[in-house]
Write a protein that holds these residues in place. Structure first.
Motif, PDB file in Angstrom:
ATOM      1  N   GLY A   1       0.803  -1.219   0.000  1.00 56.40           N
ATOM      2  CA  GLY A   1       0.000   0.000   0.000  1.00 56.40           C
ATOM      3  C   GLY A   1       0.831   1.262   0.000  1.00 56.40           C
ATOM      4  O   GLY A   1       0.278   2.354   0.059  1.00 56.40           O
ATOM      5  N   TYR A   2       2.144   1.147  -0.079  1.00 54.48           N
ATOM      6  CA  TYR A   2       3.059   2.293  -0.060  1.00 54.48           C
ATOM      7  C   TYR A   2       2.811   3.207   1.131  1.00 54.48           C
ATOM      8  O   TYR A   2       2.775   4.423   1.015  1.00 54.48           O
ATOM      9  CB  TYR A   2       2.949   3.108  -1.354  1.00 54.48           C
ATOM     10  CG  TYR A   2       3.331   2.334  -2.581  1.00 54.48           C
ATOM     11  CD1 TYR A   2       4.671   2.134  -2.893  1.00 54.48           C
ATOM     12  CD2 TYR A   2       2.370   1.807  -3.416  1.00 54.48           C
ATOM     13  CE1 TYR A   2       5.029   1.423  -4.021  1.00 54.48           C
ATOM     14  CE2 TYR A   2       2.716   1.091  -4.540  1.00 54.48           C
ATOM     15  CZ  TYR A   2       4.058   0.899  -4.840  1.00 54.48           C
ATOM     16  OH  TYR A   2       4.401   0.186  -5.948  1.00 54.48           O
TER      17      TYR A   2
ATOM     18  N   LEU B   1       8.458   2.167   8.137  1.00 55.21           N
ATOM     19  CA  LEU B   1       9.599   2.545   8.985  1.00 55.21           C
ATOM     20  C   LEU B   1       9.419   2.066  10.423  1.00 55.21           C
ATOM     21  O   LEU B   1      10.345   1.513  11.030  1.00 55.21           O
ATOM     22  CB  LEU B   1       9.799   4.064   8.955  1.00 55.21           C
ATOM     23  CG  LEU B   1      10.242   4.651   7.622  1.00 55.21           C
ATOM     24  CD1 LEU B   1      10.194   6.167   7.680  1.00 55.21           C
ATOM     25  CD2 LEU B   1      11.627   4.167   7.250  1.00 55.21           C
ATOM     26  N   VAL B   2       8.231   2.264  10.962  1.00 52.21           N
ATOM     27  CA  VAL B   2       7.986   1.866  12.347  1.00 52.21           C
ATOM     28  C   VAL B   2       8.023   0.339  12.487  1.00 52.21           C
ATOM     29  O   VAL B   2       8.586  -0.185  13.446  1.00 52.21           O
ATOM     30  CB  VAL B   2       6.649   2.453  12.858  1.00 52.21           C
ATOM     31  CG1 VAL B   2       6.317   1.945  14.241  1.00 52.21           C
ATOM     32  CG2 VAL B   2       6.718   3.974  12.864  1.00 52.21           C
TER      33      VAL B   2
ATOM     34  N   LEU C   1      -0.037   8.233   6.869  1.00 51.47           N
ATOM     35  CA  LEU C   1       0.722   6.989   6.799  1.00 51.47           C
ATOM     36  C   LEU C   1       1.606   6.903   5.568  1.00 51.47           C
ATOM     37  O   LEU C   1       2.610   6.198   5.573  1.00 51.47           O
ATOM     38  CB  LEU C   1      -0.228   5.788   6.851  1.00 51.47           C
ATOM     39  CG  LEU C   1      -1.049   5.689   8.133  1.00 51.47           C
ATOM     40  CD1 LEU C   1      -1.943   4.463   8.103  1.00 51.47           C
ATOM     41  CD2 LEU C   1      -0.154   5.665   9.359  1.00 51.47           C
ATOM     42  N   SER C   2       1.266   7.631   4.514  1.00 47.08           N
ATOM     43  CA  SER C   2       2.125   7.637   3.329  1.00 47.08           C
ATOM     44  C   SER C   2       3.130   8.786   3.393  1.00 47.08           C
ATOM     45  O   SER C   2       3.921   8.964   2.471  1.00 47.08           O
ATOM     46  CB  SER C   2       1.287   7.743   2.061  1.00 47.08           C
ATOM     47  OG  SER C   2       0.638   8.989   2.008  1.00 47.08           O
TER      48      SER C   2
ATOM     49  N   SER D   1      -0.076   8.831  -3.134  1.00 44.29           N
ATOM     50  CA  SER D   1      -1.519   8.912  -2.915  1.00 44.29           C
ATOM     51  C   SER D   1      -2.110   7.555  -2.560  1.00 44.29           C
ATOM     52  O   SER D   1      -3.312   7.389  -2.582  1.00 44.29           O
ATOM     53  CB  SER D   1      -2.188   9.455  -4.176  1.00 44.29           C
ATOM     54  OG  SER D   1      -1.951   8.563  -5.254  1.00 44.29           O
ATOM     55  N   TYR D   2      -1.265   6.601  -2.255  1.00 39.82           N
ATOM     56  CA  TYR D   2      -1.755   5.253  -1.953  1.00 39.82           C
ATOM     57  C   TYR D   2      -2.315   5.186  -0.541  1.00 39.82           C
ATOM     58  O   TYR D   2      -1.925   5.928   0.339  1.00 39.82           O
ATOM     59  CB  TYR D   2      -0.630   4.226  -2.119  1.00 39.82           C
ATOM     60  CG  TYR D   2      -0.252   4.026  -3.553  1.00 39.82           C
ATOM     61  CD1 TYR D   2      -0.975   3.173  -4.356  1.00 39.82           C
ATOM     62  CD2 TYR D   2       0.818   4.704  -4.099  1.00 39.82           C
ATOM     63  CE1 TYR D   2      -0.643   2.987  -5.681  1.00 39.82           C
ATOM     64  CE2 TYR D   2       1.165   4.531  -5.416  1.00 39.82           C
ATOM     65  CZ  TYR D   2       0.430   3.669  -6.204  1.00 39.82           C
ATOM     66  OH  TYR D   2       0.762   3.497  -7.500  1.00 39.82           O
ATOM     67  N   ARG D   3      -3.217   4.254  -0.360  1.00 38.02           N
ATOM     68  CA  ARG D   3      -3.839   4.003   0.927  1.00 38.02           C
ATOM     69  C   ARG D   3      -3.580   2.559   1.316  1.00 38.02           C
ATOM     70  O   ARG D   3      -2.767   1.880   0.710  1.00 38.02           O
ATOM     71  CB  ARG D   3      -5.353   4.250   0.844  1.00 38.02           C
ATOM     72  CG  ARG D   3      -5.722   5.641   0.411  1.00 38.02           C
ATOM     73  CD  ARG D   3      -5.507   6.641   1.549  1.00 38.02           C
ATOM     74  NE  ARG D   3      -6.027   7.944   1.183  1.00 38.02           N
ATOM     75  CZ  ARG D   3      -5.259   8.979   0.889  1.00 38.02           C
ATOM     76  NH1 ARG D   3      -3.975   8.878   0.920  1.00 38.02           N
ATOM     77  NH2 ARG D   3      -5.786  10.129   0.577  1.00 38.02           N
ATOM     78  N   SER D   4      -4.339   2.077   2.233  1.00 34.71           N
ATOM     79  CA  SER D   4      -4.227   0.692   2.662  1.00 34.71           C
ATOM     80  C   SER D   4      -4.448  -0.254   1.478  1.00 34.71           C
ATOM     81  O   SER D   4      -5.354  -0.059   0.672  1.00 34.71           O
ATOM     82  CB  SER D   4      -5.278   0.402   3.740  1.00 34.71           C
ATOM     83  OG  SER D   4      -5.330  -0.969   4.023  1.00 34.71           O
TER      84      SER D   4
END
Length: 181
Positions: free
Chosen positions: A31-32, A38-39, A96-97, A102-105
């Motif tokens: 989902g990028y 990172l986390v 989150l991105s 523009s990607y999501r889950s």
């Protein structure tokens, strides 16, 4: 419960956290979602260090794992609030991105039972934004899948935290008895 069984339980929960974190990492890559990538990467490193500390009797590594567990629980609560739109957060934001894509889950378009190929009318087929109809016919909406991932991480982390505190306590007691001998 003795030291050996406490260590075994901590190793079990560390191994379980590694498996679930790697699974989550795969879907975050799909989902990028760069912040969770990172986390999750840091989480895998710290859990490996906690596992190492448990096997090698290194309480400092386990204390690092304990401190990280507090952050990890906080992170997963944030993820739950984000996907449930609680506390002024929105699942449609680009937190989150990191604003890089523009990607999501990944689950938004590929959730269990989602049928985005058979649109109800021809008018929808000519629309430029497939995000409007990506959740059509899904058995379970994507935000609930993400919340379940985070809830599982919360549960495993809480148990890992408890056993890590117990193991550090046992290690310190053994160290204190060795000083008096």
């Amino acid at each position: 419960m003795g030291c050996c069984s406490g260590r075994c339980m901590l190793m079990f929960f560390c191994a379980l956290q590694l498996i679930t974190a790697v699974e989550r990492q795969v879907f975050d890559f799909l989902g990028y979602q760069w912040a969770p990538i990172l986390v999750n990467f840091l989480h895998v490193i710290v859990v490996i260090l906690g596992l190492f500390g448990t096997v090698q009797y290194k309480p400092r590594c386990i204390v690092l794992y304990i401190v990280w567990s507090v952050f990890w629980v906080t992170w997963n609560i944030f993820i739950c609030c984000l996907y449930l739109d609680l506390g002024g957060l929105s699942k449609d934001s680009n937190y989150l991105s990191l604003g890089l894509s523009s990607y999501r889950s990944w689950w938004k378009d590929n959730g269990p039972g989602c049928e985005n190929g058979n649109l109800p009318t021809t008018r929808w087929q000519h629309m430029e934004s497939p995000a409007l109809v990506s959740e059509l016919g899904c058995v379970l909406e994507f935000q609930y899948i993400e919340v379940m991932h985070s809830a599982l991480q919360l549960f495993i982390s809480a148990l890992g935290f408890v056993f890590a505190c117990y193991v550090v306590n046992i290690f310190n007691e053994e160290e204190d008895t060795c000083l008096f001998v």
